[in-house]
Design a protein around this motif. Structure first.
Motif, PDB file in Angstrom:
ATOM      1  N   ASN A   1      -5.135   5.727   8.963  1.00  0.00           N
ATOM      2  CA  ASN A   1      -6.461   5.503   9.551  1.00  0.00           C
ATOM      3  C   ASN A   1      -6.868   4.041   9.423  1.00  0.00           C
ATOM      4  O   ASN A   1      -7.444   3.469  10.347  1.00  0.00           O
ATOM      5  CB  ASN A   1      -7.495   6.416   8.902  1.00  0.00           C
ATOM      6  CG  ASN A   1      -7.423   7.826   9.445  1.00  0.00           C
ATOM      7  OD1 ASN A   1      -7.213   8.034  10.632  1.00  0.00           O
ATOM      8  ND2 ASN A   1      -7.582   8.795   8.568  1.00  0.00           N
ATOM      9  N   GLY A   2      -6.554   3.418   8.288  1.00  0.00           N
ATOM     10  CA  GLY A   2      -6.846   1.995   8.107  1.00  0.00           C
ATOM     11  C   GLY A   2      -6.039   1.137   9.067  1.00  0.00           C
ATOM     12  O   GLY A   2      -6.563   0.182   9.652  1.00  0.00           O
ATOM     13  N   TRP A   3      -4.762   1.462   9.237  1.00  0.00           N
ATOM     14  CA  TRP A   3      -3.914   0.716  10.172  1.00  0.00           C
ATOM     15  C   TRP A   3      -4.425   0.880  11.594  1.00  0.00           C
ATOM     16  O   TRP A   3      -4.433  -0.061  12.377  1.00  0.00           O
ATOM     17  CB  TRP A   3      -2.469   1.178  10.088  1.00  0.00           C
ATOM     18  CG  TRP A   3      -1.826   0.993   8.752  1.00  0.00           C
ATOM     19  CD1 TRP A   3      -2.244   0.174   7.737  1.00  0.00           C
ATOM     20  CD2 TRP A   3      -0.660   1.651   8.279  1.00  0.00           C
ATOM     21  NE1 TRP A   3      -1.395   0.285   6.653  1.00  0.00           N
ATOM     22  CE2 TRP A   3      -0.404   1.186   6.960  1.00  0.00           C
ATOM     23  CE3 TRP A   3       0.209   2.581   8.825  1.00  0.00           C
ATOM     24  CZ2 TRP A   3       0.667   1.621   6.200  1.00  0.00           C
ATOM     25  CZ3 TRP A   3       1.280   3.033   8.059  1.00  0.00           C
ATOM     26  CH2 TRP A   3       1.509   2.548   6.767  1.00  0.00           C
ATOM     27  N   MET A   4      -4.852   2.101  11.919  1.00  0.00           N
ATOM     28  CA  MET A   4      -5.360   2.361  13.258  1.00  0.00           C
ATOM     29  C   MET A   4      -6.646   1.561  13.501  1.00  0.00           C
ATOM     30  O   MET A   4      -6.812   0.927  14.544  1.00  0.00           O
ATOM     31  CB  MET A   4      -5.631   3.862  13.426  1.00  0.00           C
ATOM     32  CG  MET A   4      -6.109   4.258  14.804  1.00  0.00           C
ATOM     33  SD  MET A   4      -6.198   6.059  15.050  1.00  0.00           S
ATOM     34  CE  MET A   4      -7.299   6.578  13.755  1.00  0.00           C
ATOM     35  N   ALA A   5      -7.552   1.579  12.545  1.00  0.00           N
ATOM     36  CA  ALA A   5      -8.830   0.876  12.688  1.00  0.00           C
ATOM     37  C   ALA A   5      -8.638  -0.624  12.848  1.00  0.00           C
ATOM     38  O   ALA A   5      -9.358  -1.280  13.609  1.00  0.00           O
ATOM     39  CB  ALA A   5      -9.731   1.164  11.485  1.00  0.00           C
TER      40      ALA A   5
ATOM     41  N   LEU B   1      11.066  14.675   1.547  1.00  0.00           N
ATOM     42  CA  LEU B   1       9.981  14.030   2.293  1.00  0.00           C
ATOM     43  C   LEU B   1       9.316  12.991   1.407  1.00  0.00           C
ATOM     44  O   LEU B   1       9.194  13.186   0.200  1.00  0.00           O
ATOM     45  CB  LEU B   1       8.918  15.051   2.709  1.00  0.00           C
ATOM     46  CG  LEU B   1       9.306  16.156   3.672  1.00  0.00           C
ATOM     47  CD1 LEU B   1       8.111  17.073   3.918  1.00  0.00           C
ATOM     48  CD2 LEU B   1       9.809  15.584   4.982  1.00  0.00           C
ATOM     49  N   VAL B   2       8.875  11.917   2.022  1.00  0.00           N
ATOM     50  CA  VAL B   2       8.026  10.948   1.338  1.00  0.00           C
ATOM     51  C   VAL B   2       6.660  11.055   2.002  1.00  0.00           C
ATOM     52  O   VAL B   2       6.541  10.865   3.220  1.00  0.00           O
ATOM     53  CB  VAL B   2       8.581   9.512   1.450  1.00  0.00           C
ATOM     54  CG1 VAL B   2       7.668   8.544   0.714  1.00  0.00           C
ATOM     55  CG2 VAL B   2      10.007   9.442   0.906  1.00  0.00           C
ATOM     56  N   SER B   3       5.657  11.417   1.229  1.00  0.00           N
ATOM     57  CA  SER B   3       4.308  11.621   1.748  1.00  0.00           C
ATOM     58  C   SER B   3       3.465  10.373   1.568  1.00  0.00           C
ATOM     59  O   SER B   3       3.488   9.747   0.503  1.00  0.00           O
ATOM     60  CB  SER B   3       3.641  12.797   1.038  1.00  0.00           C
ATOM     61  OG  SER B   3       4.363  13.977   1.281  1.00  0.00           O
ATOM     62  N   ILE B   4       2.727  10.044   2.621  1.00  0.00           N
ATOM     63  CA  ILE B   4       1.858   8.871   2.640  1.00  0.00           C
ATOM     64  C   ILE B   4       0.463   9.354   3.023  1.00  0.00           C
ATOM     65  O   ILE B   4       0.320  10.115   3.990  1.00  0.00           O
ATOM     66  CB  ILE B   4       2.334   7.840   3.695  1.00  0.00           C
ATOM     67  CG1 ILE B   4       3.803   7.488   3.477  1.00  0.00           C
ATOM     68  CG2 ILE B   4       1.457   6.600   3.694  1.00  0.00           C
ATOM     69  CD1 ILE B   4       4.419   6.774   4.670  1.00  0.00           C
ATOM     70  N   PRO B   5      -0.586   8.944   2.333  1.00  0.00           N
ATOM     71  CA  PRO B   5      -1.938   9.392   2.679  1.00  0.00           C
ATOM     72  C   PRO B   5      -2.333   9.005   4.114  1.00  0.00           C
ATOM     73  O   PRO B   5      -2.069   7.888   4.557  1.00  0.00           O
ATOM     74  CB  PRO B   5      -2.836   8.679   1.673  1.00  0.00           C
ATOM     75  CG  PRO B   5      -1.932   8.281   0.557  1.00  0.00           C
ATOM     76  CD  PRO B   5      -0.580   8.055   1.167  1.00  0.00           C
ATOM     77  N   TYR B   6      -2.953   9.955   4.810  1.00  0.00           N
ATOM     78  CA  TYR B   6      -3.459   9.681   6.157  1.00  0.00           C
ATOM     79  C   TYR B   6      -4.449   8.520   6.140  1.00  0.00           C
ATOM     80  O   TYR B   6      -4.589   7.819   7.131  1.00  0.00           O
ATOM     81  CB  TYR B   6      -4.161  10.934   6.722  1.00  0.00           C
ATOM     82  CG  TYR B   6      -3.386  11.614   7.812  1.00  0.00           C
ATOM     83  CD1 TYR B   6      -2.323  12.451   7.515  1.00  0.00           C
ATOM     84  CD2 TYR B   6      -3.719  11.440   9.155  1.00  0.00           C
ATOM     85  CE1 TYR B   6      -1.619  13.106   8.498  1.00  0.00           C
ATOM     86  CE2 TYR B   6      -3.011  12.091  10.149  1.00  0.00           C
ATOM     87  CZ  TYR B   6      -1.968  12.928   9.823  1.00  0.00           C
ATOM     88  OH  TYR B   6      -1.270  13.554  10.809  1.00  0.00           O
ATOM     89  N   SER B   7      -5.126   8.341   5.017  1.00  0.00           N
ATOM     90  CA  SER B   7      -6.118   7.263   4.940  1.00  0.00           C
ATOM     91  C   SER B   7      -5.475   5.900   5.217  1.00  0.00           C
ATOM     92  O   SER B   7      -6.115   5.019   5.801  1.00  0.00           O
ATOM     93  CB  SER B   7      -6.818   7.262   3.578  1.00  0.00           C
ATOM     94  OG  SER B   7      -5.862   7.101   2.538  1.00  0.00           O
ATOM     95  N   LEU B   8      -4.198   5.726   4.827  1.00  0.00           N
ATOM     96  CA  LEU B   8      -3.511   4.462   5.139  1.00  0.00           C
ATOM     97  C   LEU B   8      -3.350   4.305   6.647  1.00  0.00           C
ATOM     98  O   LEU B   8      -3.597   3.244   7.206  1.00  0.00           O
ATOM     99  CB  LEU B   8      -2.147   4.397   4.462  1.00  0.00           C
ATOM    100  CG  LEU B   8      -2.118   4.249   2.946  1.00  0.00           C
ATOM    101  CD1 LEU B   8      -0.677   4.161   2.448  1.00  0.00           C
ATOM    102  CD2 LEU B   8      -2.892   3.025   2.510  1.00  0.00           C
TER     103      LEU B   8
ATOM    104  N   GLU C   1       0.837  -1.211   0.000  1.00  0.00           N
ATOM    105  CA  GLU C   1       0.000   0.000   0.000  1.00  0.00           C
ATOM    106  C   GLU C   1       0.870   1.258   0.000  1.00  0.00           C
ATOM    107  O   GLU C   1       0.617   2.205  -0.750  1.00  0.00           O
ATOM    108  CB  GLU C   1      -0.900   0.027   1.243  1.00  0.00           C
ATOM    109  CG  GLU C   1      -2.014  -0.972   1.242  1.00  0.00           C
ATOM    110  CD  GLU C   1      -2.778  -0.961   2.562  1.00  0.00           C
ATOM    111  OE1 GLU C   1      -3.963  -1.301   2.522  1.00  0.00           O
ATOM    112  OE2 GLU C   1      -2.187  -0.647   3.618  1.00  0.00           O
ATOM    113  N   VAL C   2       1.889   1.254   0.831  1.00  0.00           N
ATOM    114  CA  VAL C   2       2.780   2.409   0.903  1.00  0.00           C
ATOM    115  C   VAL C   2       3.502   2.599  -0.423  1.00  0.00           C
ATOM    116  O   VAL C   2       3.594   3.716  -0.943  1.00  0.00           O
ATOM    117  CB  VAL C   2       3.775   2.275   2.082  1.00  0.00           C
ATOM    118  CG1 VAL C   2       4.834   3.356   2.025  1.00  0.00           C
ATOM    119  CG2 VAL C   2       3.031   2.313   3.412  1.00  0.00           C
ATOM    120  N   ARG C   3       3.995   1.524  -0.992  1.00  0.00           N
ATOM    121  CA  ARG C   3       4.682   1.619  -2.295  1.00  0.00           C
ATOM    122  C   ARG C   3       3.759   2.231  -3.356  1.00  0.00           C
ATOM    123  O   ARG C   3       4.189   3.011  -4.195  1.00  0.00           O
ATOM    124  CB  ARG C   3       5.142   0.240  -2.755  1.00  0.00           C
ATOM    125  CG  ARG C   3       6.391  -0.250  -2.096  1.00  0.00           C
ATOM    126  CD  ARG C   3       6.888  -1.558  -2.731  1.00  0.00           C
ATOM    127  NE  ARG C   3       8.032  -2.050  -2.018  1.00  0.00           N
ATOM    128  CZ  ARG C   3       7.991  -2.998  -1.073  1.00  0.00           C
ATOM    129  NH1 ARG C   3       6.838  -3.569  -0.757  1.00  0.00           N
ATOM    130  NH2 ARG C   3       9.081  -3.379  -0.455  1.00  0.00           N
TER     131      ARG C   3
END
Length: 192
Positions: free
Chosen positions: A112-116, A103-110, A21-23
């Motif tokens: 949030n999914g990990w947190m959930a 910087l490498v930017s990653i969507p917060y949505s990822l 997902e991060v990639r």
């Protein structure tokens, strides 16, 4: 995507699916010094940032115009406002580059999914942040300003040349005047 970021996430026990997902969604940005990445009070950020190269600072701004340096951020560190992420509130501090930065930017949505899903990667991110905060708190409360300055010089000798006394003093939790006195005392100790 950055292999440095991949290695960092593997240390946090990221699964193969999370790494993929991060990639897929991570984006690299090169940013010049003294650039504001986001302002205090900005709406909830859309991205979390991984500091691949450079130095950044997070700053609290008061209503009367004063600034307090919350933290310096070094290479291979995640730049996250946990308060904003967890409480869904505007960003409580400003993020600014000090040096040329990647910087490498990653969507917060990822995140949030990990947190959930209570994934290992998210729990390990929180664990590292809590440990860092507790150690910093203990350090600031149990060491003299002079000891904190000496330690700062030993840990980050290259950084002192890149920062002004104002930045260093507020990072150490002292006034610029106090830092000036400490520097004079240390200089006087060295001279015969």
């Amino acid at each position: 995507m950055s292999e440095v970021l991949c290695d960092y996430l593997k240390e946090l026990e990221a699964s193969d699916r999370e790494l993929e997902e991060v990639r897929r969604y991570a984006r690299e940005k090169r940013i010049p010094p003294k650039t504001i990445i986001f302002n205090q009070g900005d709406p909830i950020q859309e991205h979390v940032h991984f500091l691949e190269h450079g130095i950044c600072q997070s700053i609290y701004l008061t209503d009367d115009g004063r600034q307090f340096i919350k933290e310096f951020h070094w290479e291979h560190e995640l730049l996250i406002s946990y308060e904003s992420l967890l409480d869904k509130v505007p960003t409580p501090w400003q993020l600014q580059t000090i040096t040329d930065t990647t910087l490498v930017s990653i969507p917060y949505s990822l995140l949030n999914g990990w947190m959930a899903s209570e994934s290992h990667i998210f729990l390990n991110m929180l664990r590292l942040q809590l440990i860092h905060k507790e150690r910093k708190e203990r350090y600031l409360l149990t060491n003299t300003p002079e000891k904190r300055y000496i330690d700062f010089l030993q840990r980050y000798p290259e950084l002192e040349r890149q920062l002004n006394d104002y930045q260093v003093s507020f990072y150490l939790g002292i006034t610029p005047t106090s830092l000036s006195r400490i520097k004079k005392r240390l200089k006087d100790k060295k001279e015969p």
